[in-house]
Design an enzyme around this catalytic site. Structure first.
Site, PDB file in Angstrom:
ATOM      1  N   CYS A 178      42.192  22.983  14.260  1.00 45.45           N
ATOM      2  CA  CYS A 178      41.474  22.827  15.696  1.00 45.45           C
ATOM      3  C   CYS A 178      41.827  24.384  16.245  1.00 45.45           C
ATOM      4  O   CYS A 178      42.731  25.156  16.407  1.00 45.45           O
ATOM      5  CB  CYS A 178      42.508  22.008  16.482  1.00 45.45           C
ATOM      6  N   GLU A 211      36.539  15.626  17.668  1.00 42.37           N
ATOM      7  CA  GLU A 211      36.328  16.140  19.104  1.00 42.37           C
ATOM      8  C   GLU A 211      36.247  14.997  19.943  1.00 42.37           C
ATOM      9  O   GLU A 211      36.534  15.086  21.088  1.00 42.37           O
ATOM     10  CB  GLU A 211      34.693  16.559  19.019  1.00 42.37           C
ATOM     11  N   HIS A 259      39.619  14.474  21.422  1.00 49.11           N
ATOM     12  CA  HIS A 259      39.996  15.755  22.491  1.00 49.11           C
ATOM     13  C   HIS A 259      39.275  15.049  23.976  1.00 49.11           C
ATOM     14  O   HIS A 259      40.270  15.441  24.993  1.00 49.11           O
ATOM     15  CB  HIS A 259      39.105  17.049  22.298  1.00 49.11           C
TER      16      HIS A 259
HETATM   17 ZN   LIG Z   1      40.227  20.214  17.863  1.00 48.66          ZN
END
Ligand SMILES: [Zn+2]
Length: 172
Positions: free
Chosen positions: A112, A155, A158
């Site tokens: 990441c 994603e 996140h």
């Molecule tokens: Zn990430």
């Protein structure tokens, strides 16, 4: 387009990585500019995906580009039509939500941009169906597997304040 500063777990702005984002409601020039800058930043950092909190924005917006992946194994359909993953890249998704996870899972190494120099094995659904809006606020339904599906799951985490290191399975 501009390269933005990445918020990492050790930066002063790190708490944003643990916040839930707010939905995209205004599909205007500012949103398009942010998406373009996120894309440029992802390319610059050699990433395959980026989410708005990683550039300090509390917005449900992600960009994915897996064209560097050699994988061709998994089918992919957009709004019911077959599409190549390459044709989707870069994929800009506002308000993405996973509608369906496949039964099977895969276990693969992830990294990441916000967690530099760490790579860990994470279990993810093999295939997903995700609904999202494009930059013109039009809704789409994407079915995909493989790297693209894994990246989208990473994603979307996140957007909910979840990092891949939270999902690492520790052996007892
Ligand atoms: Zn990430």
């Amino acid at each position: 387009m501009a390269v933005l500063e990445i918020v990492t777990v050790s930066s002063p702005r790190a708490p944003i990585l643990r916040e839930k984002t707010r939905p995209v409601e205004c599909f205007d020039e500012n949103l398009r500019a942010l998406a373009e800058n996120m894309t440029e930043t992802m390319w610059h950092e050699h990433g395959i995906g980026i989410a708005a909190p990683q550039v300090g924005e509390y917005l449900a917006l992600v960009v994915v580009d897996i064209r560097q992946s050699k994988e061709t194994k998994y089918p992919c359909t957009l709004d019911g039509e077959k599409i190549t993953k390459i044709a989707l890249c870069p994929l800009l998704m506002a308000n993405p939500r996973i509608e369906k996870f496949s039964m099977g899972t895969v276990y693969g190494r992830e990294g990441c941009l916000s967690v530099p120099d760490v790579r860990e094995n994470v279990r993810r659904s093999k295939e997903i169906t995700v609904v999202y809006q494009d930059m013109n606020a039009e809704s789409h339904r994407l079915f995909c597997g493989g790297i693209l599906a894994i990246c989208i799951q990473h994603e979307i985490d996140h957007l909910n304040g979840i990092l891949f290191i939270d999902r690492v399975e520790r052996k007892e």
